[in-house]
Write a protein that holds these residues in place. Structure first.
Motif, PDB file in Angstrom:
ATOM      1  N   GLU A  40       9.291  11.012   1.293  1.00  0.00           N
ATOM      2  CA  GLU A  40       9.196  10.858   2.746  1.00  0.00           C
ATOM      3  C   GLU A  40       9.005   9.393   3.122  1.00  0.00           C
ATOM      4  N   TYR A  41       8.208   8.684   2.330  1.00  0.00           N
ATOM      5  CA  TYR A  41       7.997   7.255   2.579  1.00  0.00           C
ATOM      6  C   TYR A  41       9.327   6.501   2.481  1.00  0.00           C
ATOM      7  N   ALA A  42      10.080   6.764   1.418  1.00  0.00           N
ATOM      8  CA  ALA A  42      11.356   6.067   1.216  1.00  0.00           C
ATOM      9  C   ALA A  42      12.345   6.395   2.334  1.00  0.00           C
ATOM     10  N   LEU A  43      12.396   7.648   2.743  1.00  0.00           N
ATOM     11  CA  LEU A  43      13.322   8.062   3.788  1.00  0.00           C
ATOM     12  C   LEU A  43      12.950   7.465   5.141  1.00  0.00           C
ATOM     13  N   LYS A  59       0.809  -1.211   0.000  1.00  0.00           N
ATOM     14  CA  LYS A  59       0.000   0.000   0.000  1.00  0.00           C
ATOM     15  C   LYS A  59       0.850   1.271   0.000  1.00  0.00           C
ATOM     16  N   LEU A  60       2.172   1.094   0.144  1.00  0.00           N
ATOM     17  CA  LEU A  60       3.088   2.226   0.284  1.00  0.00           C
ATOM     18  C   LEU A  60       2.641   3.128   1.433  1.00  0.00           C
ATOM     19  N   ASP A 106       0.631  10.700   6.522  1.00  0.00           N
ATOM     20  CA  ASP A 106       0.443  11.277   5.191  1.00  0.00           C
ATOM     21  C   ASP A 106       1.819  11.639   4.642  1.00  0.00           C
ATOM     22  N   LEU A 107       2.383  10.745   3.816  1.00  0.00           N
ATOM     23  CA  LEU A 107       3.758  10.891   3.362  1.00  0.00           C
ATOM     24  C   LEU A 107       3.834  11.019   1.845  1.00  0.00           C
ATOM     25  N   SER A 108       4.752  11.857   1.397  1.00  0.00           N
ATOM     26  CA  SER A 108       5.081  11.894  -0.024  1.00  0.00           C
ATOM     27  C   SER A 108       5.925  10.657  -0.348  1.00  0.00           C
TER      28      SER A 108
END
Length: 227
Positions: A159-162, A143-144, A154-156
């Motif tokens: 931001e999700y990857a980091l 779902k990322l 609520d991540l871009s």
């Protein structure tokens, strides 16, 4: 904790105390664990059980870890983490050349070994993962989404990857250059202050005003505090 479906780990070491300690710890994490005290037994266990990850000691009597690594890579596409009591560059290069996927120097913390096992599983067997639960964080690559204390953040995409990178490597202090390479790529040509900008944004979304979740080690980098 990594939530997985039937991940099998083979521990290979001629020291019974180390085997017992690691076996107990990994079984408590939910893994199916097998053990071997010499190279020939390790080869037999791989043929019989086809483990996903092998934790392999270098210094063993008879067939050493290098030879075992070479044989295992011919038998089965298994992820191998080699253990050595010597911090020798030549040994690390030799092991990696023979197909080892990672290297750890004794003594090591169980938490770091667990983080490296998780990394190998994510890289080699992503189809086996359901989701990753680490302390109050849950990471769902399908779902990322990342949730903290059961609240979805609520991540871009960046931001999700980091956040995923720092959380899944929570036992390690990650430098700006390591973060840039992993999240933005080796060819990133911008200002490394972008890392600070994104860390600040993540702290805001985690309500981490006191920097007790994403911590800073001055001059070294960032790490995540997992209670």
């Amino acid at each position: 904790m990594l939530l997985v479906k039937g991940i099998k780990i083979l521990l290979v070491d001629d020291e019974p105390n180390i085997l017992e300690f690691l076996e107990m710890g990994l079984e408590n994490e939910g893994f199916q664990v097998f053990t071997a005290q010499n190279g020939m037994s390790a080869v037999t266990m791989v043929k019989e059980h086809q483990p996903h990850v092998v934790i392999l000691d270098v210094m063993m009597p008879g067939m050493d870890g290098f030879e075992v690594c070479r044989m295992l890579k011919k038998l089965h596409n298994v992820a191998i983490i080699m253990l050595t009591a010597k911090d020798e560059v030549g040994d690390r290069v030799k092991g990696l050349t023979l197909g080892a996927d990672d290297y750890m120097i004794k003594p090591f913390s169980f938490e770091e070994l667990l983080a490296r096992i998780h990394a190998r599983i994510r890289n080699h067997y992503p189809h086996l993962l359901s989701e990753v639960a680490i302390g109050p964080f849950r990471i769902d690559d399908r779902k990322l989404e990342i949730s903290y204390n059961k609240q979805v953040l609520d991540l871009s995409p960046t931001e999700y990857a980091l956040l995923k990178y720092v959380v899944t490597n929570h036992s390690l202090v990650l430098s700006k250059s390591m973060i840039l390479d992993h999240v933005w790529g080796y060819d990133f040509g911008g200002d490394d202050n972008i890392v600070e900008v994104y860390i600040r944004s993540l702290r805001d979304k985690l309500n981490d005003r006191e920097h007790q979740i994403i911590r800073t080690r001055r001059g070294a980098g960032y790490w995540v505090e997992i209670q």
